[in-house]
Motif scaffolding. Structure first.
Motif, PDB file in Angstrom:
ATOM      1  N   SER A   1       0.870  -1.179   0.000  1.00 44.82           N
ATOM      2  CA  SER A   1       0.000   0.000   0.000  1.00 44.82           C
ATOM      3  C   SER A   1       0.910   1.233   0.000  1.00 44.82           C
ATOM      4  O   SER A   1       2.039   1.163   0.484  1.00 44.82           O
ATOM      5  CB  SER A   1      -0.891  -0.004   1.242  1.00 44.82           C
ATOM      6  OG  SER A   1      -1.675  -1.173   1.267  1.00 44.82           O
TER       7      SER A   1
ATOM      8  N   ASN B   1      -1.838  -0.683  -3.401  1.00 46.84           N
ATOM      9  CA  ASN B   1      -2.965  -1.604  -3.262  1.00 46.84           C
ATOM     10  C   ASN B   1      -3.773  -1.198  -2.030  1.00 46.84           C
ATOM     11  O   ASN B   1      -3.323  -1.370  -0.901  1.00 46.84           O
ATOM     12  CB  ASN B   1      -2.450  -3.037  -3.108  1.00 46.84           C
ATOM     13  CG  ASN B   1      -1.679  -3.504  -4.318  1.00 46.84           C
ATOM     14  OD1 ASN B   1      -2.240  -3.975  -5.281  1.00 46.84           O
ATOM     15  ND2 ASN B   1      -0.348  -3.353  -4.271  1.00 46.84           N
ATOM     16  N   ARG B   2      -4.962  -0.667  -2.272  1.00 45.88           N
ATOM     17  CA  ARG B   2      -5.774  -0.141  -1.173  1.00 45.88           C
ATOM     18  C   ARG B   2      -6.823  -1.133  -0.677  1.00 45.88           C
ATOM     19  O   ARG B   2      -7.388  -0.950   0.393  1.00 45.88           O
ATOM     20  CB  ARG B   2      -6.459   1.169  -1.603  1.00 45.88           C
ATOM     21  CG  ARG B   2      -5.461   2.270  -1.939  1.00 45.88           C
ATOM     22  CD  ARG B   2      -6.163   3.558  -2.323  1.00 45.88           C
ATOM     23  NE  ARG B   2      -5.227   4.603  -2.690  1.00 45.88           N
ATOM     24  CZ  ARG B   2      -4.617   5.405  -1.829  1.00 45.88           C
ATOM     25  NH1 ARG B   2      -4.878   5.285  -0.538  1.00 45.88           N
ATOM     26  NH2 ARG B   2      -3.772   6.333  -2.241  1.00 45.88           N
ATOM     27  N   THR B   3      -7.090  -2.152  -1.467  1.00 46.81           N
ATOM     28  CA  THR B   3      -8.099  -3.149  -1.108  1.00 46.81           C
ATOM     29  C   THR B   3      -7.579  -4.538  -1.476  1.00 46.81           C
ATOM     30  O   THR B   3      -6.599  -4.671  -2.220  1.00 46.81           O
ATOM     31  CB  THR B   3      -9.428  -2.909  -1.852  1.00 46.81           C
ATOM     32  OG1 THR B   3      -9.212  -3.120  -3.254  1.00 46.81           O
ATOM     33  CG2 THR B   3      -9.951  -1.504  -1.629  1.00 46.81           C
TER      34      THR B   3
ATOM     35  N   SER C   1      -9.151  -6.426  -3.409  1.00 48.09           N
ATOM     36  CA  SER C   1      -9.391  -6.474  -4.849  1.00 48.09           C
ATOM     37  C   SER C   1      -8.203  -5.912  -5.623  1.00 48.09           C
ATOM     38  O   SER C   1      -7.822  -6.441  -6.675  1.00 48.09           O
ATOM     39  CB  SER C   1     -10.660  -5.703  -5.204  1.00 48.09           C
ATOM     40  OG  SER C   1     -10.869  -5.692  -6.606  1.00 48.09           O
ATOM     41  N   ASP C   2      -7.602  -4.839  -5.103  1.00 47.04           N
ATOM     42  CA  ASP C   2      -6.413  -4.266  -5.751  1.00 47.04           C
ATOM     43  C   ASP C   2      -5.268  -5.277  -5.757  1.00 47.04           C
ATOM     44  O   ASP C   2      -4.553  -5.425  -6.760  1.00 47.04           O
ATOM     45  CB  ASP C   2      -5.965  -2.996  -5.030  1.00 47.04           C
ATOM     46  CG  ASP C   2      -6.922  -1.830  -5.213  1.00 47.04           C
ATOM     47  OD1 ASP C   2      -7.714  -1.854  -6.177  1.00 47.04           O
ATOM     48  OD2 ASP C   2      -6.878  -0.905  -4.391  1.00 47.04           O
TER      49      ASP C   2
ATOM     50  N   GLN D   1      -5.934  -7.824  -8.376  1.00 42.16           N
ATOM     51  CA  GLN D   1      -5.668  -7.326  -9.726  1.00 42.16           C
ATOM     52  C   GLN D   1      -4.173  -7.252 -10.012  1.00 42.16           C
ATOM     53  O   GLN D   1      -3.717  -7.562 -11.121  1.00 42.16           O
ATOM     54  CB  GLN D   1      -6.325  -5.955  -9.919  1.00 42.16           C
ATOM     55  CG  GLN D   1      -7.844  -5.994  -9.984  1.00 42.16           C
ATOM     56  CD  GLN D   1      -8.344  -6.920 -11.091  1.00 42.16           C
ATOM     57  OE1 GLN D   1      -7.914  -6.802 -12.247  1.00 42.16           O
ATOM     58  NE2 GLN D   1      -9.236  -7.831 -10.748  1.00 42.16           N
ATOM     59  N   SER D   2      -3.397  -6.848  -9.017  1.00 42.43           N
ATOM     60  CA  SER D   2      -1.943  -6.791  -9.200  1.00 42.43           C
ATOM     61  C   SER D   2      -1.386  -8.181  -9.477  1.00 42.43           C
ATOM     62  O   SER D   2      -0.532  -8.367 -10.353  1.00 42.43           O
ATOM     63  CB  SER D   2      -1.280  -6.186  -7.955  1.00 42.43           C
ATOM     64  OG  SER D   2      -1.658  -4.835  -7.778  1.00 42.43           O
TER      65      SER D   2
END
Length: 554
Positions: free
Chosen positions: A88, A91-93, A95-96, A99-100
């Protein structure tokens, strides 16, 4: 008159010697400092230069001793070059994070491993760890494992757990444990190294050439920060004897120009380990012989707790977020005492990881036990991180002659959450109590613990001087220290901790020509600007190993 093969002129030289002298020019011959003058250019009759002498006009830039980082994990950092950044605020969630990882998964053949690093459960929106189900949703056919920012936890998906043969009825290891859901099913979270090793040991090793290539990339980042001497704080952590051989091979192949200090994991030194019968002198002699003196034995390394931000650091009082949680010690005290004594008896300097104050107290109990049975002057045994040491702990360290390597970057990266989540306001403001350490005349250094935090000695200096958190709050104003002392903790104090103060750590005649050249003087700029000072050049043994390309002239 001295003869020089390197002459540095028009410099603002911070020698960081005992008297804090400043100078204007420095001459080097055969990797050692042979002349220091107050003038910007040495008197004509003071130095002899030849056509091959390298002349570097620093144009007023600041020349300081090369930085010494006394605790980080260079090979581990190098491996992140080939992994997915799950940290972070990128990546804040969850889900992020998914996706990464998905970008890497789509490029990777089915059945091959995908690795990530740096997620922080307290910074993502869900305020929890990802689970095997979160990873299964994007990777049913790939084994996936991502490491927590603390490096003391990780999360694996079902495919990875299956390949590691970790089932729901798996007993917890000796150190650490497997996370489980309410039904008792393993949820993929792996707490501490033994649990993590059950999965990471199944990941195929890269070839030595692949590892060397990644290491070179990592070393470039270290050199760009002005580091000239570096300590790997866990040789054998996860890789056993192969880690040790890799370090020596990298130097033998001229892939690593840094001066290296090696903390060798204690299990390699146990009766069942490859160095069971070695004394410290014998192991150090082997390391120096194979590396032509570029690497040295630092210590025998042990852990006695985990990470406070991972809730595995061992505290005397419970965590702020859970009145029933105190964290765990890694070793039974009696067995711990005896192992520390055995290493001490064999001549090893001992370095022990201790974040929580209960762990720090346990470490001091073990060291006092060893020293009472076999006193040794100037042992320089050390505690790593020393995050929550109390005044009583620091008093004992002073009495026993125990040094501290402080993970000062905690203040910025986790200070706010220490205050609100982990420790509460009173304990949080005293993390990394440097001013208290100075009052007790403790030998101490600062470190980055890279890749837990980015490698940057100037950032660590900035953190010690300002004690600002990521939210902009001063945490423990009375524990701030002055700039020159902070610089010393990354130079001459580091040399002292390495038993190398006669050769490195300050700019004095006869010492090794290890330098960092800075665009500005850290003692003259506003303290808030220190972390933003650029490193223009790094020199090791009189050889330029990093430059921005604007200073060198022949």
């Amino acid at each position: 008159m001295v003869h020089a093969d390197l002459l540095l002129t028009n410099a603002n030289v911070l020698t960081l010697d005992e008297n804090g002298h400043r100078a204007g020019s420095v001459a080097v011959k055969d990797g050692r400092i042979v002349g220091i003058w107050e003038e910007a250019n040495p008197p004509k009759d003071a130095v002899s230069c030849s056509a091959s002498t390298q002349m570097i006009d620093l144009k007023g830039a600041t020349l300081i001793p090369g930085f010494i980082d006394t605790h980080n994990h260079l090979p581990m950092y190098a491996l992140t070059k080939d992994q997915v950044n799950c940290s972070s605020p990128l990546n804040r969630t969850i889900s992020d994070i998914q996706q990464s990882l998905l970008q890497k998964i789509e490029q990777t053949p089915k059945g091959e491993w995908v690795l990530g690093y740096g997620y922080d459960d307290t910074l993502i929106q869900e305020k929890r760890h990802p689970t095997r189900e979160d990873l299964d949703a994007i990777a049913p056919d790939h084994p996936v494992c991502i490491k927590h920012i603390s490096a003391h936890l990780a999360v694996a998906n079902s495919k990875a757990l299956q390949m590691a043969r970790v089932s729901d009825d798996q007993p917890d290891p000796a150190i650490g444990y497997f996370g489980r859901d309410q039904s008792g099913r393993i949820n993929g979270v792996l707490y501490e190294f033994d649990a993590m090793e059950s999965v990471y040991s199944k990941i195929p090793e890269k070839s030595i050439d692949e590892q060397i290539a990644l290491l070179k990339e990592g070393i470039e980042d270290y050199l760009a920060q002005g580091i000239t001497t570096n300590t790997d704080a866990g040789v054998g952590l996860g890789g056993g004897i192969k880690d040790y051989d890799f370090h020596l091979q990298a130097i033998e192949r001229d892939a690593n120009p840094l001066r290296m200090q090696l903390m060798v994991m204690h299990d390699l030194l146990r009766p069942t380990g490859p160095f069971a019968n070695y004394t410290a002198d014998e192991l150090n002699e082997e390391i120096q012989r194979r590396t032509n003196g570029m690497a040295r034995l630092d210590s025998a390394k042990l852990f006695q707790d985990g990470s406070i931000q991972g809730l595995t650091g061992a505290l005397r009082k419970p965590y702020e977020c859970d009145a029933e949680l105190y964290g765990d010690l890694c070793h039974d005290q009696q067995k711990f005492n005896e192992e520390v004594y055995d290493l001490h008896r064999r001549g090893f300097r001992i370095a022990i990881h201790g974040n929580g104050d209960r762990a720090i107290g346990s470490i001091l109990d073990a060291l006092e036990y060893a020293l009472s049975k076999e006193p040794r002057n100037d042992h320089r045994h050390r505690i790593e991180h020393v995050q929550t040491a109390t005044l009583e702990d620091l008093d004992r360290m002073a009495r026993l002659g125990v040094a501290g390597s402080f993970f000062i970057n905690h203040v910025y990266f986790w200070g706010d959450r220490h205050e609100k989540v982990f420790l509460g306001p009173e304990r949080a403001k005293r993390i990394s109590p440097l001013a208290d350490a100075i009052q007790r005349n403790l030998l101490f250094t600062l470190h980055s613990d890279c890749p837990v935090t980015p490698i940057s000695p100037l950032f660590s200096v900035w953190a010690a001087v300002n004690r600002l958190t990521s939210e902009g709050k001063v945490l423990g104003a009375d524990q701030r220290i002055d700039v020159e002392t902070a610089l010393r903790s990354m130079t001459i104090y580091g040399a002292q901790l390495n038993f190398d103060e006669a050769h490195t750590g300050s700019i004095e005649i006869g010492k090794k020509a290890d330098f960092a050249i800075l665009e500005a003087d850290p003692t003259k700029v506003s303290p808030i600007e220190i972390k933003d000072i650029s490193v223009l050049m790094t020199i090791i043994g009189g050889k330029v190993v990093y430059e921005k390309g604007i200073l060198v002239s022949q």
